[in-house]
Design an enzyme around this catalytic site. Structure first.
Site, PDB file in Angstrom:
ATOM      1  N   ASP A  72       0.668  -1.128  -0.240  1.00  0.00           N
ATOM      2  CA  ASP A  72      -0.425   0.017   0.006  1.00  0.00           C
ATOM      3  C   ASP A  72       0.920   1.353   0.182  1.00  0.00           C
ATOM      4  O   ASP A  72       2.365   1.858  -0.078  1.00  0.00           O
ATOM      5  CB  ASP A  72      -0.862   0.007   1.396  1.00  0.00           C
ATOM      6  CG  ASP A  72      -0.324  -0.104   2.537  1.00  0.00           C
ATOM      7  OD1 ASP A  72       0.613  -0.188   3.024  1.00  0.00           O
ATOM      8  OD2 ASP A  72      -0.486  -1.139   3.552  1.00  0.00           O
ATOM      9  N   ASP A  74       1.792   5.395   1.604  1.00  0.00           N
ATOM     10  CA  ASP A  74       1.050   5.951   2.712  1.00  0.00           C
ATOM     11  C   ASP A  74       2.191   7.181   2.244  1.00  0.00           C
ATOM     12  O   ASP A  74       3.198   7.064   1.364  1.00  0.00           O
ATOM     13  CB  ASP A  74       2.127   5.385   3.650  1.00  0.00           C
ATOM     14  CG  ASP A  74       1.245   4.323   4.549  1.00  0.00           C
ATOM     15  OD1 ASP A  74       0.143   4.076   3.837  1.00  0.00           O
ATOM     16  OD2 ASP A  74       2.242   3.469   4.900  1.00  0.00           O
ATOM     17  N   ASP A 148      11.838   3.040  11.625  1.00  0.00           N
ATOM     18  CA  ASP A 148      12.456   2.126  12.291  1.00  0.00           C
ATOM     19  C   ASP A 148      14.008   1.537  11.469  1.00  0.00           C
ATOM     20  O   ASP A 148      14.697   2.019  12.808  1.00  0.00           O
ATOM     21  CB  ASP A 148      11.719   0.805  12.616  1.00  0.00           C
ATOM     22  CG  ASP A 148      11.047   1.073  11.390  1.00  0.00           C
ATOM     23  OD1 ASP A 148      11.380   1.496  10.524  1.00  0.00           O
ATOM     24  OD2 ASP A 148       9.872  -0.123  11.513  1.00  0.00           O
TER      25      ASP A 148
HETATM   26  P1  ATP Z   1       4.571  -3.179   4.813  1.00  0.00           P
HETATM   27  O1  ATP Z   1       3.955  -2.584   4.939  1.00  0.00           O
HETATM   28  O2  ATP Z   1       5.154  -4.377   4.407  1.00  0.00           O
HETATM   29  O3  ATP Z   1       4.730  -4.445   6.198  1.00  0.00           O
HETATM   30  P2  ATP Z   1       6.142  -0.989   6.225  1.00  0.00           P
HETATM   31  O4  ATP Z   1       7.180  -0.840   6.239  1.00  0.00           O
HETATM   32  O5  ATP Z   1       4.581  -0.267   4.822  1.00  0.00           O
HETATM   33  O6  ATP Z   1       6.015  -2.658   5.715  1.00  0.00           O
HETATM   34  P3  ATP Z   1       4.258  -0.277   7.820  1.00  0.00           P
HETATM   35  O7  ATP Z   1       4.045  -1.415   9.540  1.00  0.00           O
HETATM   36  O8  ATP Z   1       3.463   0.009   7.160  1.00  0.00           O
HETATM   37  O9  ATP Z   1       5.350  -1.061   7.701  1.00  0.00           O
HETATM   38  O10 ATP Z   1       4.597   1.206   8.644  1.00  0.00           O
HETATM   39  C1  ATP Z   1       4.590   2.134   7.393  1.00  0.00           C
HETATM   40  C2  ATP Z   1       6.129   2.586   7.907  1.00  0.00           C
HETATM   41  O11 ATP Z   1       6.395   3.557   9.402  1.00  0.00           O
HETATM   42  C3  ATP Z   1       7.669   2.053   7.996  1.00  0.00           C
HETATM   43  O12 ATP Z   1       8.558   1.962   7.030  1.00  0.00           O
HETATM   44  C4  ATP Z   1       8.297   2.581   8.740  1.00  0.00           C
HETATM   45  O13 ATP Z   1       9.471   3.831   8.224  1.00  0.00           O
HETATM   46  C5  ATP Z   1       6.958   3.449  10.474  1.00  0.00           C
HETATM   47  N1  ATP Z   1       7.493   2.268  10.475  1.00  0.00           N
HETATM   48  C6  ATP Z   1       6.729   1.206  11.218  1.00  0.00           C
HETATM   49  N2  ATP Z   1       6.397   1.047  11.874  1.00  0.00           N
HETATM   50  C7  ATP Z   1       6.743   1.514  13.408  1.00  0.00           C
HETATM   51  C8  ATP Z   1       7.679   1.223  14.306  1.00  0.00           C
HETATM   52  N3  ATP Z   1       7.787   0.386  15.019  1.00  0.00           N
HETATM   53  N4  ATP Z   1       8.944   1.770  15.295  1.00  0.00           N
HETATM   54  C9  ATP Z   1       9.528   2.813  13.800  1.00  0.00           C
HETATM   55  N5  ATP Z   1       8.349   3.175  12.731  1.00  0.00           N
HETATM   56  C10 ATP Z   1       8.250   2.214  12.452  1.00  0.00           C
HETATM   57 MG    MG Z   2       3.288  -0.528   5.149  1.00  0.00          MG
END
Ligand code: ATP
Ligand code: MG
Length: 454
Positions: A72, A74, A148
């Site tokens: 997705d 963001d 993160d």
């Molecule tokens: P996916 O959607 O494939 O699981 P993602 O990296 O997009 O991976 P999300 O949970 O959608 O994960 O989070 C979006 C963004 O928010 C991450 O790329 C990161 O930059 C930030 N983020 C998410 N979780 C954390 C966390 N626990 N601590 C710090 N930053 C975070």
């Molecule tokens: Mg994501």
């Protein structure tokens, strides 16, 4: 002269100017704008037209650079939720403490959030530790610092096609290195879920966790205990549906993180046939995910826990409980143990039970009960589950195939199949056509109970 210009150009690309992030052009990051959601581009465009900074951020940028399909999109922006909302026809503010905006375009939602400061910077406390002020919003730079991993802190501007990189994330991503931003121990303590995320990204990218980000995990693994059960469930689901589930579990075990996830996962692996069953289930899940199909959480958790249920079911029947009663008791006790740690939502729990309770019925159905089973909402998933058990050599594969064919057939064909089935059963003596569950009592047609109450 020419070399000097090139050097200067390359220098500009790869070394950060003293103040501020790197700005990488298309040739350095390789993102093809055609792979970017047009809705996400639209959100950035509108926000920028109104004078705000706006970028696509996080997982989508990471996956696009890595050549994987993003889940997705963001957006991160300097606009506040109140400023964002009126700019779009369908937008709603969600969340309480940190609000963000969902901009809706048909099926697609673009999650749009305001730049945010790291937690450690947001709270001003008095000498007793009482929070005086909570400044949640932050600058672009702070927003990058609170993320993160370096490869998750990349910002793509769809207008200029530049990637803004504060923490050498593109270099890490190209080397497939998962590196936490800041001091690893502090960041894991702030939020232990990050340890699980590190393992997920390492596996998904076929990469490695940087040594300094990996080293504290073994020591800190027990912090997983403090993650709220519902968050743990969400993360577990993400791990299991990332397309490399078995590898994820293996990597989790390597760093000692698996214990807190499913409390009995060691027990599952230790049981005869347990590991093989989980491997089969996860291989099917991975294949579905990679083919772009969906996976139901109830099927997934239903298969992870099945061997435990199956074992207790056997124990129950050998204690003299009826087959159905023993299965229900087994399901209750396994579910009770597992949900202490991992909040499997109620609706998934009841679906899991339905899938499990349908299993003995496949082995001893009569023509009448077959029609009733076809009407059950979890029939399809239960037949898939039966296939899995057949693959694990737990039930006859011919039986499983018959049910699969039935599930796929139209009503007229179903009627024919059931008619033939009935005739064959009449002809066959005492259910020899149907294979019994190992070690259980044989049943004749006359004695077949309708397990419909289960
Ligand atoms: P996916 O959607 O494939 O699981 P993602 O990296 O997009 O991976 P999300 O949970 O959608 O994960 O989070 C979006 C963004 O928010 C991450 O790329 C990161 O930059 C930030 N983020 C998410 N979780 C954390 C966390 N626990 N601590 C710090 N930053 C975070
Ligand atoms: Mg994501």
């Amino acid at each position: 002269m020419f070399t000097k210009t090139i050097k200067h150009f390359v220098g500009r690309l790869f070394s950060a100017p003293p103040s501020g992030p790197r700005r990488l052009g298309r040739d350095s990051h390789g993102i093809d704008r055609r792979n970017v959601s047009r809705h996400a581009i639209k959100v950035c465009e509108v926000l920028q037209q109104h004078g705000y900074a706006a970028y696509i951020v996080g997982g989508a940028v990471r996956d696009l650079i890595a050549g994987l399909p993003p889940k997705d999109f963001d957006v991160a922006t300097s606009a506040t939720p109140e400023q964002i909302r009126p700019l779009f026809r369908r937008a709603r503010i969600i969340g309480r403490r940190f609000q963000l905006v969902h901009v809706v375009f048909g099926q697609e939602i673009i999650e749009t959030s305001t730049f945010r400061a790291p937690t450690s910077d947001t709270q001003e406390t008095d000498e007793h530790g009482r929070i005086l002020r909570d400044n949640l919003f932050g600058t672009h730079e702070q927003d990058a610092a609170r993320r993160d991993f370096t490869l998750n802190a990349l910002y793509y501007d769809p207008m200029t096609e530049e990637v803004i990189d504060f923490h050498h994330g593109v270099a890490d991503l190209k080397n497939r290195v998962v590196r936490i931003i800041g001091d690893a121990e502090t960041r894991y303590r702030e939020d232990p879920v990050r340890m699980l995320r590190a393992v997920r990204f390492e596996t998904k990218l076929s990469g490695t966790i940087a040594p300094s980000s990996r080293e504290p995990i073994k020591r800190m693994a027990e912090l997983i205990e403090y993650i709220p059960a519902s968050r743990l469930f969400d993360e577990m689901l993400k791990l299991l549906t990332c397309g490399h589930a078995m590898d994820c579990l293996r990597h989790l075990r390597e760093v000692g993180l698996h214990k807190g996830m499913l409390p009995l996962i060691d027990a599952i692996f230790a049981q005869p046939g347990g590991e093989a069953f989980v491997e089969l289930a996860l291989a099917r899940t991975d294949a579905r995910i990679r083919a772009g199909k969906t996976v139901s959480p109830s099927f997934l958790f239903g298969s992870l826990l099945w061997k435990l249920v199956d074992q207790r079911w056997r124990e129950g029947t050998s204690r003299g409980e009826s087959r159905i009663q023993a299965l229900m008791n087994a399901a209750d006790s396994v579910m009770e143990e597992q949900t202490r740690k991992l909040a499997i939502q109620r609706r998934y729990q009841s679906d899991m039970r339905e899938i499990w309770f349908m299993q003995p019925r496949f082995e001893r159905a009569t023509a009448k009960t077959v029609w009733r089973m076809l009407d059950q909402p979890r029939f399809r998933a239960s037949v898939d589950f039966l296939q899995l058990r057949a693959e694990a050599r737990e039930v006859d594969s011919v039986l499983a195939q018959w049910w699969m064919d039935l599930a796929n057939a139209d009503d007229a064909t179903r009627a024919d199949m059931i008619e033939t089935y009935q005739q064959q059963n009449r002809g066959a003596s005492n259910g020899t056509r149907r294979r019994r569950h190992r070690g259980r009592r044989p049943k004749t047609d006359a004695a077949v109970p309708d397990a419909g109450g289960a």
